[in-house]
Write a protein that holds these residues in place. Sequence first.
Motif, PDB file in Angstrom:
ATOM      1  N   UNK A 131       0.858  -1.186   0.000  1.00  0.00           N
ATOM      2  CA  UNK A 131       0.000   0.000   0.000  1.00  0.00           C
ATOM      3  C   UNK A 131       0.896   1.239   0.000  1.00  0.00           C
ATOM      4  N   UNK A 132       0.780   2.045  -1.046  1.00  0.00           N
ATOM      5  CA  UNK A 132       1.540   3.295  -1.121  1.00  0.00           C
ATOM      6  C   UNK A 132       0.593   4.397  -1.571  1.00  0.00           C
ATOM      7  N   UNK A 133       0.427   5.458  -0.786  1.00  0.00           N
ATOM      8  CA  UNK A 133      -0.446   6.561  -1.208  1.00  0.00           C
ATOM      9  C   UNK A 133       0.111   7.256  -2.441  1.00  0.00           C
ATOM     10  N   UNK A 134      -0.732   7.999  -3.121  1.00  0.00           N
ATOM     11  CA  UNK A 134      -0.251   8.786  -4.256  1.00  0.00           C
ATOM     12  C   UNK A 134       0.804   9.786  -3.766  1.00  0.00           C
ATOM     13  N   UNK A 135       1.710  10.193  -4.653  1.00  0.00           N
ATOM     14  CA  UNK A 135       2.852  11.016  -4.236  1.00  0.00           C
ATOM     15  C   UNK A 135       2.501  12.241  -3.397  1.00  0.00           C
ATOM     16  N   UNK A 136       1.426  12.939  -3.722  1.00  0.00           N
ATOM     17  CA  UNK A 136       1.084  14.151  -2.978  1.00  0.00           C
ATOM     18  C   UNK A 136       0.774  13.860  -1.515  1.00  0.00           C
ATOM     19  N   UNK A 137       0.266  12.663  -1.236  1.00  0.00           N
ATOM     20  CA  UNK A 137      -0.047  12.304   0.150  1.00  0.00           C
ATOM     21  C   UNK A 137       1.153  11.706   0.880  1.00  0.00           C
ATOM     22  N   UNK A 138       2.230  11.436   0.142  1.00  0.00           N
ATOM     23  CA  UNK A 138       3.431  10.890   0.778  1.00  0.00           C
ATOM     24  C   UNK A 138       4.248  11.980   1.455  1.00  0.00           C
ATOM     25  N   UNK A 139       4.315  13.154   0.812  1.00  0.00           N
ATOM     26  CA  UNK A 139       5.058  14.263   1.404  1.00  0.00           C
ATOM     27  C   UNK A 139       4.252  14.845   2.561  1.00  0.00           C
ATOM     28  N   UNK A 140       4.874  15.716   3.357  1.00  0.00           N
ATOM     29  CA  UNK A 140       4.192  16.297   4.513  1.00  0.00           C
ATOM     30  C   UNK A 140       2.952  17.064   4.061  1.00  0.00           C
ATOM     31  N   UNK A 141       1.831  16.827   4.728  1.00  0.00           N
ATOM     32  CA  UNK A 141       0.579  17.478   4.360  1.00  0.00           C
ATOM     33  C   UNK A 141      -0.387  17.476   5.526  1.00  0.00           C
ATOM     34  N   UNK A 142      -1.377  18.344   5.480  1.00  0.00           N
ATOM     35  CA  UNK A 142      -2.369  18.405   6.548  1.00  0.00           C
ATOM     36  C   UNK A 142      -3.374  17.285   6.495  1.00  0.00           C
ATOM     37  N   UNK A 143      -3.543  16.669   5.312  1.00  0.00           N
ATOM     38  CA  UNK A 143      -4.514  15.583   5.174  1.00  0.00           C
ATOM     39  C   UNK A 143      -4.165  14.413   6.081  1.00  0.00           C
ATOM     40  N   UNK A 144      -2.871  14.116   6.199  1.00  0.00           N
ATOM     41  CA  UNK A 144      -2.460  12.973   7.017  1.00  0.00           C
ATOM     42  C   UNK A 144      -2.756  13.233   8.493  1.00  0.00           C
ATOM     43  N   UNK A 145      -2.612  14.476   8.926  1.00  0.00           N
ATOM     44  CA  UNK A 145      -2.902  14.836  10.314  1.00  0.00           C
ATOM     45  C   UNK A 145      -4.401  14.773  10.567  1.00  0.00           C
ATOM     46  N   UNK A 146      -5.171  15.264   9.610  1.00  0.00           N
ATOM     47  CA  UNK A 146      -6.627  15.192   9.735  1.00  0.00           C
ATOM     48  C   UNK A 146      -7.099  13.745   9.749  1.00  0.00           C
ATOM     49  N   UNK A 147      -6.457  12.891   8.945  1.00  0.00           N
ATOM     50  CA  UNK A 147      -6.843  11.476   8.896  1.00  0.00           C
ATOM     51  C   UNK A 147      -6.661  10.808  10.251  1.00  0.00           C
ATOM     52  N   UNK A 148      -5.517  11.085  10.897  1.00  0.00           N
ATOM     53  CA  UNK A 148      -5.284  10.488  12.214  1.00  0.00           C
ATOM     54  C   UNK A 148      -6.204  11.114  13.255  1.00  0.00           C
ATOM     55  N   UNK A 149      -6.452  12.407  13.133  1.00  0.00           N
ATOM     56  CA  UNK A 149      -7.385  13.056  14.053  1.00  0.00           C
ATOM     57  C   UNK A 149      -8.776  12.472  13.945  1.00  0.00           C
ATOM     58  N   UNK A 150      -9.225  12.216  12.715  1.00  0.00           N
ATOM     59  CA  UNK A 150     -10.553  11.624  12.519  1.00  0.00           C
ATOM     60  C   UNK A 150     -10.631  10.235  13.122  1.00  0.00           C
ATOM     61  N   UNK A 151      -9.522   9.494  13.022  1.00  0.00           N
ATOM     62  CA  UNK A 151      -9.495   8.156  13.619  1.00  0.00           C
ATOM     63  C   UNK A 151      -9.555   8.247  15.134  1.00  0.00           C
ATOM     64  N   UNK A 152      -8.906   9.279  15.713  1.00  0.00           N
ATOM     65  CA  UNK A 152      -8.969   9.488  17.160  1.00  0.00           C
ATOM     66  C   UNK A 152     -10.396   9.761  17.603  1.00  0.00           C
ATOM     67  N   UNK A 153     -11.095  10.598  16.841  1.00  0.00           N
ATOM     68  CA  UNK A 153     -12.488  10.918  17.177  1.00  0.00           C
ATOM     69  C   UNK A 153     -13.362   9.677  17.031  1.00  0.00           C
ATOM     70  N   UNK A 154     -13.188   8.944  15.938  1.00  0.00           N
ATOM     71  CA  UNK A 154     -14.012   7.768  15.675  1.00  0.00           C
ATOM     72  C   UNK A 154     -13.842   6.702  16.746  1.00  0.00           C
ATOM     73  N   UNK A 155     -12.623   6.601  17.308  1.00  0.00           N
ATOM     74  CA  UNK A 155     -12.366   5.573  18.321  1.00  0.00           C
ATOM     75  C   UNK A 155     -12.472   6.123  19.745  1.00  0.00           C
ATOM     76  N   UNK A 156     -13.000   7.330  19.861  1.00  0.00           N
ATOM     77  CA  UNK A 156     -13.232   7.945  21.177  1.00  0.00           C
ATOM     78  C   UNK A 156     -11.963   8.063  22.012  1.00  0.00           C
ATOM     79  N   UNK A 157     -10.857   8.391  21.365  1.00  0.00           N
ATOM     80  CA  UNK A 157      -9.614   8.603  22.110  1.00  0.00           C
ATOM     81  C   UNK A 157      -9.672   9.951  22.834  1.00  0.00           C
ATOM     82  N   UNK A 158      -8.982  10.026  23.945  1.00  0.00           N
ATOM     83  CA  UNK A 158      -8.985  11.252  24.748  1.00  0.00           C
ATOM     84  C   UNK A 158      -8.347  12.401  23.981  1.00  0.00           C
ATOM     85  N   UNK A 159      -8.992  13.555  24.020  1.00  0.00           N
ATOM     86  CA  UNK A 159      -8.439  14.740  23.363  1.00  0.00           C
ATOM     87  C   UNK A 159      -7.295  15.300  24.202  1.00  0.00           C
TER      88      UNK A 159
END
Length: 367
Positions: A299-327
């Motif tokens: 599994x390799x994301x498209x090149x734009x998602x491989x470099x540093x970007x805000x989408x990757x941070x939002x993706x992990x944040x959304x997973x934190x919310x979905x799994x009810x992790x402590x803020x």
Amino acid sequence: MADEPLVLGIETSCDETGVGIVRGTTLLADAIASSVDEHARFGGVVPEVASRAHLEAMVPTIERALKEAGVSARDLDGIAVTAGPGLAGALLVGVSAAKAYAYALGKPLYGVNHLASHICVDQLEHGALPEPTMALLVSGGHSSLLLSTDITSDVRPMGATIDDAAGEAFDKIARVLNLGFPGGPVIDRYAKEGDPKAIAFPRGLTGPRDPAYDFSFSGLKTSVARWIEAKRAAGEDVPVRDVAASFQEAVVDVLTRKAVRACKDQGVDHLMIGGGVAANSRLRVLAQERCEAAGIRLRVPRPKLCTDNGAMVAALGAEMVARNRAASDWDLSADSSLPVTDPHVPGRGHAYTHDHVHEVAKENLYS
């Protein structure tokens, strides 16, 4: 779709101001403001220059992301931000901005790990991450093998570079060849016209007694630099394309060999590759060949998602919310050496204390 968490992510660990917005595992916006041109004349990233660039770009980039996503800041379910690792000053700009927006909006704040975010971003392209997943992260600052059994709480380091990271080696060899900065894309381009077998450059830490999963590119970098110097000292032309191809092959050979070995040893049948160097075309091809031969799904994301970007941070944040992790709490701070074993920085249970001043500020700013 509407029930999935809507999260804005801010990434400022190095020289790019990234703001992403995702709903669950769907990418809605990925806005980036890069200061790479400001660093090019120095041959590398200057921390103070990066920090000032983040300050200037932050608000416009957030506004651009919200417009691109077609959502209002009031609609967000949370704000995620890279808390580390990275350049301390650059991280502080992002963390401060995230805290300000989260407080004004009355939204939960999630300080997340840069490396874990690079793994989680693949969910935006290929769906939920299998558990476990082996991740090979390669960039200018990191070359790591990580085993993730739960991207929000359990990421284990298997191996890492003991000196130069792969991306750092690309930058340094590009400088020796007078190809400019950043080195990764330009070496990849020149290598396509060269012979990867023209020069037998060394493969670091691949002996029988060497650490199985650790990396070393310092010796390779020195070997290439000395080879070039010897050619120039003898008055001979340097075959730039062959050097680029042979150097690149040495790097990706080691990266893919160790990654596949880690998957086999740990009984993991999925390999994810992320980080800026994951955009390298030869790395992608060789990884695919070796994974197919070993029965491993790549599994390799498209090149734009491989470099540093805000989408990757939002993706992990959304997973934190979905799994009810402590803020995180409001006293969240940047940690330039945040270990990957901490996918996020949880609070102590009082991250959402709203007083009258908070409510008035929220009403004034977002009415």
